[in-house]
Scaffold this motif. Structure first.
Motif, PDB file in Angstrom:
ATOM      1  N   MET A  43       0.003   6.743   1.040  1.00 17.00           N
ATOM      2  CA  MET A  43       0.999   5.869   1.380  1.00 17.00           C
ATOM      3  C   MET A  43       0.387   4.484   1.794  1.00 17.00           C
ATOM      4  O   MET A  43       0.706   3.454   1.476  1.00 17.00           O
ATOM      5  N   LYS A  44      -0.766   4.692   3.216  1.00 14.77           N
ATOM      6  CA  LYS A  44      -1.470   3.499   3.340  1.00 14.77           C
ATOM      7  C   LYS A  44      -2.056   2.763   2.402  1.00 14.77           C
ATOM      8  O   LYS A  44      -2.140   1.465   2.269  1.00 14.77           O
ATOM      9  N   TRP A  45      -2.615   3.334   1.323  1.00 13.49           N
ATOM     10  CA  TRP A  45      -3.460   2.694   0.546  1.00 13.49           C
ATOM     11  C   TRP A  45      -2.394   1.972  -0.325  1.00 13.49           C
ATOM     12  O   TRP A  45      -2.706   0.881  -0.945  1.00 13.49           O
ATOM     13  N   PHE A  46      -1.306   2.693  -0.782  1.00 15.26           N
ATOM     14  CA  PHE A  46      -0.051   2.169  -1.601  1.00 15.26           C
ATOM     15  C   PHE A  46       0.265   0.838  -1.015  1.00 15.26           C
ATOM     16  O   PHE A  46       0.406  -0.186  -1.567  1.00 15.26           O
ATOM     17  N   TYR A  47       0.503   0.986   0.230  1.00 12.21           N
ATOM     18  CA  TYR A  47       1.200  -0.148   1.086  1.00 12.21           C
ATOM     19  C   TYR A  47       0.324  -1.309   1.177  1.00 12.21           C
ATOM     20  O   TYR A  47       0.582  -2.601   1.329  1.00 12.21           O
ATOM     21  N   ASP A  48      -1.038  -0.889   1.466  1.00 12.59           N
ATOM     22  CA  ASP A  48      -2.191  -2.135   1.405  1.00 12.59           C
ATOM     23  C   ASP A  48      -2.174  -2.926   0.132  1.00 12.59           C
ATOM     24  O   ASP A  48      -2.675  -3.911   0.293  1.00 12.59           O
ATOM     25  N   LEU A  49      -1.546  -2.339  -1.120  1.00 12.78           N
ATOM     26  CA  LEU A  49      -1.924  -3.263  -2.210  1.00 12.78           C
ATOM     27  C   LEU A  49      -0.942  -4.377  -2.355  1.00 12.78           C
ATOM     28  O   LEU A  49      -1.060  -5.305  -3.021  1.00 12.78           O
ATOM     29  N   PHE A  50       0.242  -4.255  -1.555  1.00 13.14           N
ATOM     30  CA  PHE A  50       1.321  -5.175  -1.512  1.00 13.14           C
ATOM     31  C   PHE A  50       1.122  -6.022  -0.323  1.00 13.14           C
ATOM     32  O   PHE A  50       1.133  -5.986   0.724  1.00 13.14           O
TER      33      PHE A  50
END
Length: 62
Positions: free
Chosen positions: A55-62
């Motif tokens: 989830m951290k990785w996913f949210y860091d994409l945006f």
């Protein structure tokens, strides 16, 4: 059925009809439950850690 009769029959059933486990069996089962609980806790903790990182990785994409 009155309360006194119920209590007397309940005590009789607990003493004479219930099969109680031996102490060694009870102890080994308790250890088994403890070990299984620890294993489940570690597995769930690892899943939680992995999900948190995803989830951290996913949210860091945006």
């Amino acid at each position: 059925m009155n309360v006194k009769n119920f209590v007397v029959e309940s005590i009789d059933e607990m003493k004479n009809k219930v099969t109680w486990p031996k102490y060694s069996s009870l102890q080994s089962n308790a250890v088994l439950v403890l070990v299984a609980s620890l294993i489940f806790a570690v597995v769930i903790g690892l899943i939680n850690l992995g999900f948190e990182n995803i989830m951290k990785w996913f949210y860091d994409l945006f």
